[in-house]
Design a protein around this motif. Structure first.
Motif, PDB file in Angstrom:
ATOM      1  N   GLU A 291     -13.333  -1.889 -11.623  1.00 56.32           N
ATOM      2  CA  GLU A 291     -12.704  -0.587 -11.404  1.00 56.32           C
ATOM      3  C   GLU A 291     -12.635  -0.238  -9.922  1.00 56.32           C
ATOM      4  N   ALA A 292     -13.584  -0.736  -9.129  1.00 57.25           N
ATOM      5  CA  ALA A 292     -13.539  -0.507  -7.678  1.00 57.25           C
ATOM      6  C   ALA A 292     -12.324  -1.196  -7.071  1.00 57.25           C
ATOM      7  N   ILE A 293     -12.018  -2.389  -7.541  1.00 54.76           N
ATOM      8  CA  ILE A 293     -10.839  -3.106  -7.037  1.00 54.76           C
ATOM      9  C   ILE A 293      -9.567  -2.324  -7.359  1.00 54.76           C
ATOM     10  N   LEU A 294      -9.490  -1.820  -8.565  1.00 55.29           N
ATOM     11  CA  LEU A 294      -8.303  -1.062  -8.960  1.00 55.29           C
ATOM     12  C   LEU A 294      -8.164   0.212  -8.132  1.00 55.29           C
ATOM     13  N   ARG A 295      -9.290   0.846  -7.794  1.00 57.38           N
ATOM     14  CA  ARG A 295      -9.246   2.030  -6.926  1.00 57.38           C
ATOM     15  C   ARG A 295      -8.727   1.650  -5.546  1.00 57.38           C
ATOM     16  N   TRP A 296      -9.198   0.532  -5.025  1.00 58.15           N
ATOM     17  CA  TRP A 296      -8.771   0.083  -3.691  1.00 58.15           C
ATOM     18  C   TRP A 296      -7.277  -0.239  -3.683  1.00 58.15           C
ATOM     19  N   VAL A 297      -6.800  -0.917  -4.728  1.00 52.95           N
ATOM     20  CA  VAL A 297      -5.395  -1.294  -4.799  1.00 52.95           C
ATOM     21  C   VAL A 297      -4.503  -0.060  -4.918  1.00 52.95           C
ATOM     22  N   SER A 298      -4.915   0.882  -5.755  1.00 53.57           N
ATOM     23  CA  SER A 298      -4.069   2.055  -5.990  1.00 53.57           C
ATOM     24  C   SER A 298      -4.124   3.051  -4.837  1.00 53.57           C
ATOM     25  N   GLY A 299      -5.082   2.873  -3.922  1.00 51.73           N
ATOM     26  CA  GLY A 299      -5.249   3.843  -2.848  1.00 51.73           C
ATOM     27  C   GLY A 299      -4.405   3.584  -1.632  1.00 51.73           C
ATOM     28  N   SER A 300      -3.494   2.581  -1.685  1.00 54.19           N
ATOM     29  CA  SER A 300      -2.731   2.275  -0.468  1.00 54.19           C
ATOM     30  C   SER A 300      -1.348   1.759  -0.822  1.00 54.19           C
ATOM     31  N   THR A 301      -0.809   0.939   0.047  1.00 52.61           N
ATOM     32  CA  THR A 301       0.579   0.515  -0.038  1.00 52.61           C
ATOM     33  C   THR A 301       0.767  -0.623  -1.037  1.00 52.61           C
ATOM     34  N   GLU A 302       2.030  -0.969  -1.239  1.00 50.45           N
ATOM     35  CA  GLU A 302       2.408  -2.013  -2.178  1.00 50.45           C
ATOM     36  C   GLU A 302       1.818  -3.371  -1.804  1.00 50.45           C
ATOM     37  N   GLU A 303       1.589  -3.608  -0.508  1.00 50.61           N
ATOM     38  CA  GLU A 303       1.114  -4.932  -0.084  1.00 50.61           C
ATOM     39  C   GLU A 303      -0.259  -5.266  -0.652  1.00 50.61           C
ATOM     40  N   ARG A 304      -1.048  -4.257  -0.994  1.00 50.68           N
ATOM     41  CA  ARG A 304      -2.377  -4.538  -1.565  1.00 50.68           C
ATOM     42  C   ARG A 304      -2.278  -5.171  -2.957  1.00 50.68           C
ATOM     43  N   ARG A 305      -1.199  -4.916  -3.645  1.00 54.69           N
ATOM     44  CA  ARG A 305      -1.022  -5.516  -4.975  1.00 54.69           C
ATOM     45  C   ARG A 305      -0.989  -7.041  -4.891  1.00 54.69           C
TER      46      ARG A 305
END
Length: 558
Positions: free
Chosen positions: A183-197
Motif C-alpha cells: 500500500e505504501a508503493i501505491l501511495r507513492w505512485v498515486s502521489g505524483s506524475t504519470e512517470e511513476r507508473r
C-alpha cells in the motif's frame, strides 16, 4: 576545557600572539595557526602547502561568518553549540574543513532528532557526505519506523524510485504485515506524475507478495487501475498467489523465491538453558517461523533459573547446574557474542523468578538448597551491584513474576509444603509487597507474563480479579513464557510424563491457542526472554537465502 586550551582561547579572544587572520565576508578572526592545524588537516594544508610561511591573511569563501566563528571556537574549546538552525550548515562546513569533532557533534544531534517525519530528509542529506555512521542510523530508523513513515511523512512522497527500491527490498524493513509495503508503493505512485507508473512493476517485485493473503492480492488487481493496466504487475500477483508458503518455514523451497522471502524480525525469542539442554540457546524467528540453534559452550549449564534482557544484553540468573544451586549471574553481550560473569546475588536462588523494571533486574524468591525463600533483591547494571529489597509475605519458589503499570506481580509457586494459589505485587516507590486476589487454582511451575494489559494466567489489576482463559493444547509445567509479535508463547516444559519440545501461542484477539514449530531439543526448567533493538539481529535469526534481485520475464519470476 583543559587549562592549556583555556589559555589559548583567552589569547585568541584578546588577539594576542596570533599569527594568522581568517577573513570571511567582512569579519576577521585572529587565530593561532598551530591550534587550527591541530583541529583540522584542511587548515594544516592551508597554512603549510597552499600558501607561503609568512602569509598572515587568509580569505575563505562559501561559509558564513557565524559558522566560521563556531568552527574556530571548537578548535580552541573542543565544544560547539549545535541547534536546529545551524546543524545543516555546520555539518557541511565541518565536512569541507574535515573537522571530525564537529561532524560527530552534528551527527549526535541529528540522531537525537530523528522522527518518522524527518528521517528520510536526514538520510538523503547525509548521502552527500562521507560519514556513514549517521547515514546508517537514519536508514535503520527509517526501516524500523516504516509503517508510520509511509503513512504520515510528506518526505516519503519525495523519494526517488531508486531510493524507494532500496528501502522496500531490505530484509531489515520492519512491518507487521507485508500489505503495508504494498500500500505504501501505491501511495507513492498515486502521489505524483504519470512517470511513476513506469516503476510499479519493479517496485512490486521487491514486495514479499506471497506473504499477503491471496484474496487480498486478487482484490487488488480489480481495485487499483495502475495494477490492472500493467501485465507485468498482474503476472507478479498471480505468481504470488500460487506460492503456498504461509504455513511453511525457511526449509521450504518456495521461500527461496524473492516474492516469499521473509524479512528479518524486529525481535527474537530466546529459550535458554533447562534440563536436557547442555549447549545454551535456541532462538525463535517469528518471521521465518522456525527455531535456530545458537550453540554456546561458555554458558554455564542452568535449569530452574531466570533470564532477562536489558540494555542489549541477556542475563542468566541463579538456577541449578546439575551439581549445586547457584547465586551466580552471567551476562551475554549480544553485540560481541561474549559472556561475562557479573556480581553474584546475595542469596543462592534456584527456582527463582526474574523480571525487569525501570532499568533494574529483580530476583524474587526461590530455593537456596535448604529453604524456600521469601527474600528478594534487585540488580543495577551500571554499578554491577545487587541490593536487598523488602521480603514477600509468603515463601515461594517455582513461581513466576512479571511487571505491569510500574509494579511487579508474582503468582503461585511452592513453599516447601504445597503449591500455592496466592499472589502478591511489589511497589518500588514504597518498597512494599501487597497480597492480591488468589488464583482459582494452586499452581507450581507456573508461567506468568504481561500481555494486553493483563497479567496472564489471567489477572486484571484494575478489578483485582482472576478469570479463566482457554486452556493450552498441551499441559505443561516449568516452561518458558514470553510475548512477541502480539502473541503469548509457551515453550517446552514437563507434560507429566516427559520433557517436551512443543511450543504454542495464544492470540488474545482470536482467543485460542495454536501450535508453533517445536524447538530442536526437548527440555523443561528453561527460561525465555525477548531480545530486540539489535543492529545485528540477523546474527540471531534464521539464515536468509542469498538471492539475486528478482526480475520479471514473461510469465516467470526469477
Amino acid at each position: 576545557m583543559s587549562l592549556s586550551s583555556s589559555v589559548y582561547n583567552e589569547l585568541c579572544l584578546r588577539k594576542q600572539l596570533c599569527d594568522a587572520v581568517i577573513k570571511v565576508d567582512n569579519a576577521e578572526f585572529h587565530v593561532h595557526k598551530v591550534i587550527l592545524c591541530n583541529c583540522s588537516i584542511y587548515f594544516r594544508a592551508l597554512f603549510n602547502r597552499w600558501s607561503s610561511p609568512d602569509n598572515r591573511l587568509y580569505e575563505i569563501s562559501s561559509v558564513s561568518a557565524a559558522v566560521m566563528k563556531l568552527v574556530i571556537g571548537f578548535a580552541y574549546t573542543n565544544f560547539v553549540p549545535v541547534t536546529h538552525k545551524n546543524v545543516q550548515e555546520l555539518f557541511v562546513t565541518a565536512d569541507r574543513f574535515n573537522v571530525m569533532g564537529i561532524i560527530e557533534a552534528c551527527s549526535d544531534f541529528l540522531e537525537e532528532q530523528l522522527t518518522p517525519h524527518n528521517c528520510i530528509g536526514i538520510w538523503r542529506f547525509t548521502d552527500s557526505y562521507y560519514y556513514p555512521e549517521i547515514k546508517n542510523k537514519a536508514f535503520r530508523f527509517l526501516l524500523n519506523h516504516f509503517e508510520e513513515v509511509a503513512t504520515t511523512s510528506e518526505e516519503f512522497l519525495l523519494l526517488s524510485a531508486q531510493e524507494l527500491c532500496k528501502i522496500i527490498e531490505s530484509d531489515q524493513l520492519i512491518v507487521k504485515k507485508e500489505k503495508t509495503v504494498f500500500e505504501a508503493i501505491l501511495r507513492w505512485v498515486s502521489g505524483s506524475t504519470e512517470e511513476r507508473r513506469e516503476h510499479i512493476s519493479l517496485l512490486l517485485s521487491k514486495v514479499r507478495l506471497a506473504l499477503m493473503p491471496p484474496e487480498y492480492i486478487m482484490k487488488s488487481v480489480d481495485d487499483y487501475e495502475v495494477i490492472k493496466s500493467s501485465e507485468e504487475c498482474q503476472t507478479l500477483l498471480y505468481r504470488a498467489t500460487m506460492l503456498d508458503i504461509r504455513t511453511k518455514d525457511l526449509s521450504s523451497s518456495n521461500v527461496c523465491c524473492p516474492l516469499a522471502r521473509p524479512r528479518l524480525p524486529a525481535a527474537v525469542l530466546f529459550a535458554i538453558g533447562g534440563q536436557s539442554r547442555t549447549d545454551g540457546i535456541e532462538a525463535y524467528d517469528v518471521c521465518a517461523n522456525c527455531w535456530v540453534k545458537l550453540t554456546d559452550n561458555e554458558l554455564t549449564p542452568r535449569a530452574y533459573h531466570g533470564t532477562a534482557f536489558l540494555n542489549g544484553s541477556v542475563y542468566c540468573v541463579g538456577g541449578f547446574d546439575n551439581v549445586e544451586q547457584l547465586n551466580t549471574v552471567q551476562r551475554l553481550d549480544l553485540d560481541t557474542h561474549t559472556w561475562q560473569e557479573v556480581a553474584p546475588m546475595h542469596s543462592i536462588r534456584c527456582h527463582v523468578s526474574i523480571t525487569v523494571l525501570d532499568g533494574y533486574i529483580y530476583a524474587v524468591g526461590g530455593h537456596d538448597g535448604d529453604n524456600w525463600l521469601l527474600t528478594a533483591e534487585r540488580y543495577k547494571p551500571r554499578t554491577n551491584q545487587w541490593a536487598l529489597i523488602a521480603s514477600m509475605n509468603t515463601q515461594r519458589g517455582d513461581a513466576c513474576c512479571t511487571t505491569l503499570h510500574g509494579k511487579i506481580y508474582i503468582c503461585g509457586g511452592f513453599n516447601g509444603r504445597e503449591c500455592l494459589s496466592t499472589a502478591e505485587c511489589y511497589t518500588p516507590e514504597t518498597n512494599q509487597w501487597t497480597m492480591i486476589a488468589c488464583m482459582g487454582n494452586r499452581r507450581g511451575g507456573i508461567g506468568v507474563v504481561t500481555y494486553a494489559g493483563y497479567v496472564f494466567a489471567a489477572y486484571n489489576p484494575d478489578t483485582d480479579t482472576w478469570s479463566d482463559m482457554p486452556s493450552m493444547v498441551q499441559r505443561r509445567s516449568n516452561f518458558g513464557i514470553a510475548v512477541i509479535d502480539d502473541r503469548l508463547f509457551v515453550v517446552g516444559g514437563f507434560n507429566g510424563l516427559s520433557t517436551t519440545a512443543g511450543v504454542e501461542s495464544y492470540n488474545i484477539g482470536a482467543d485460542h491457542w495454536s501450535y508453533v514449530p517445536d524447538m530442536k531439543i526437548s527440555c523443561s526448567a528453561l527460561s525465555c526472554c525477548v531480545v530486540y533493538g539489535l543492529t545485528n539481529i540477523a546474527e540471531y535469526a534464521a539464515p536468509r537465502p542469498s538471492l539475486e534481485v528478482s526480475e520479471v520475464e514473461g510469465d516467470k519470476v526469477i
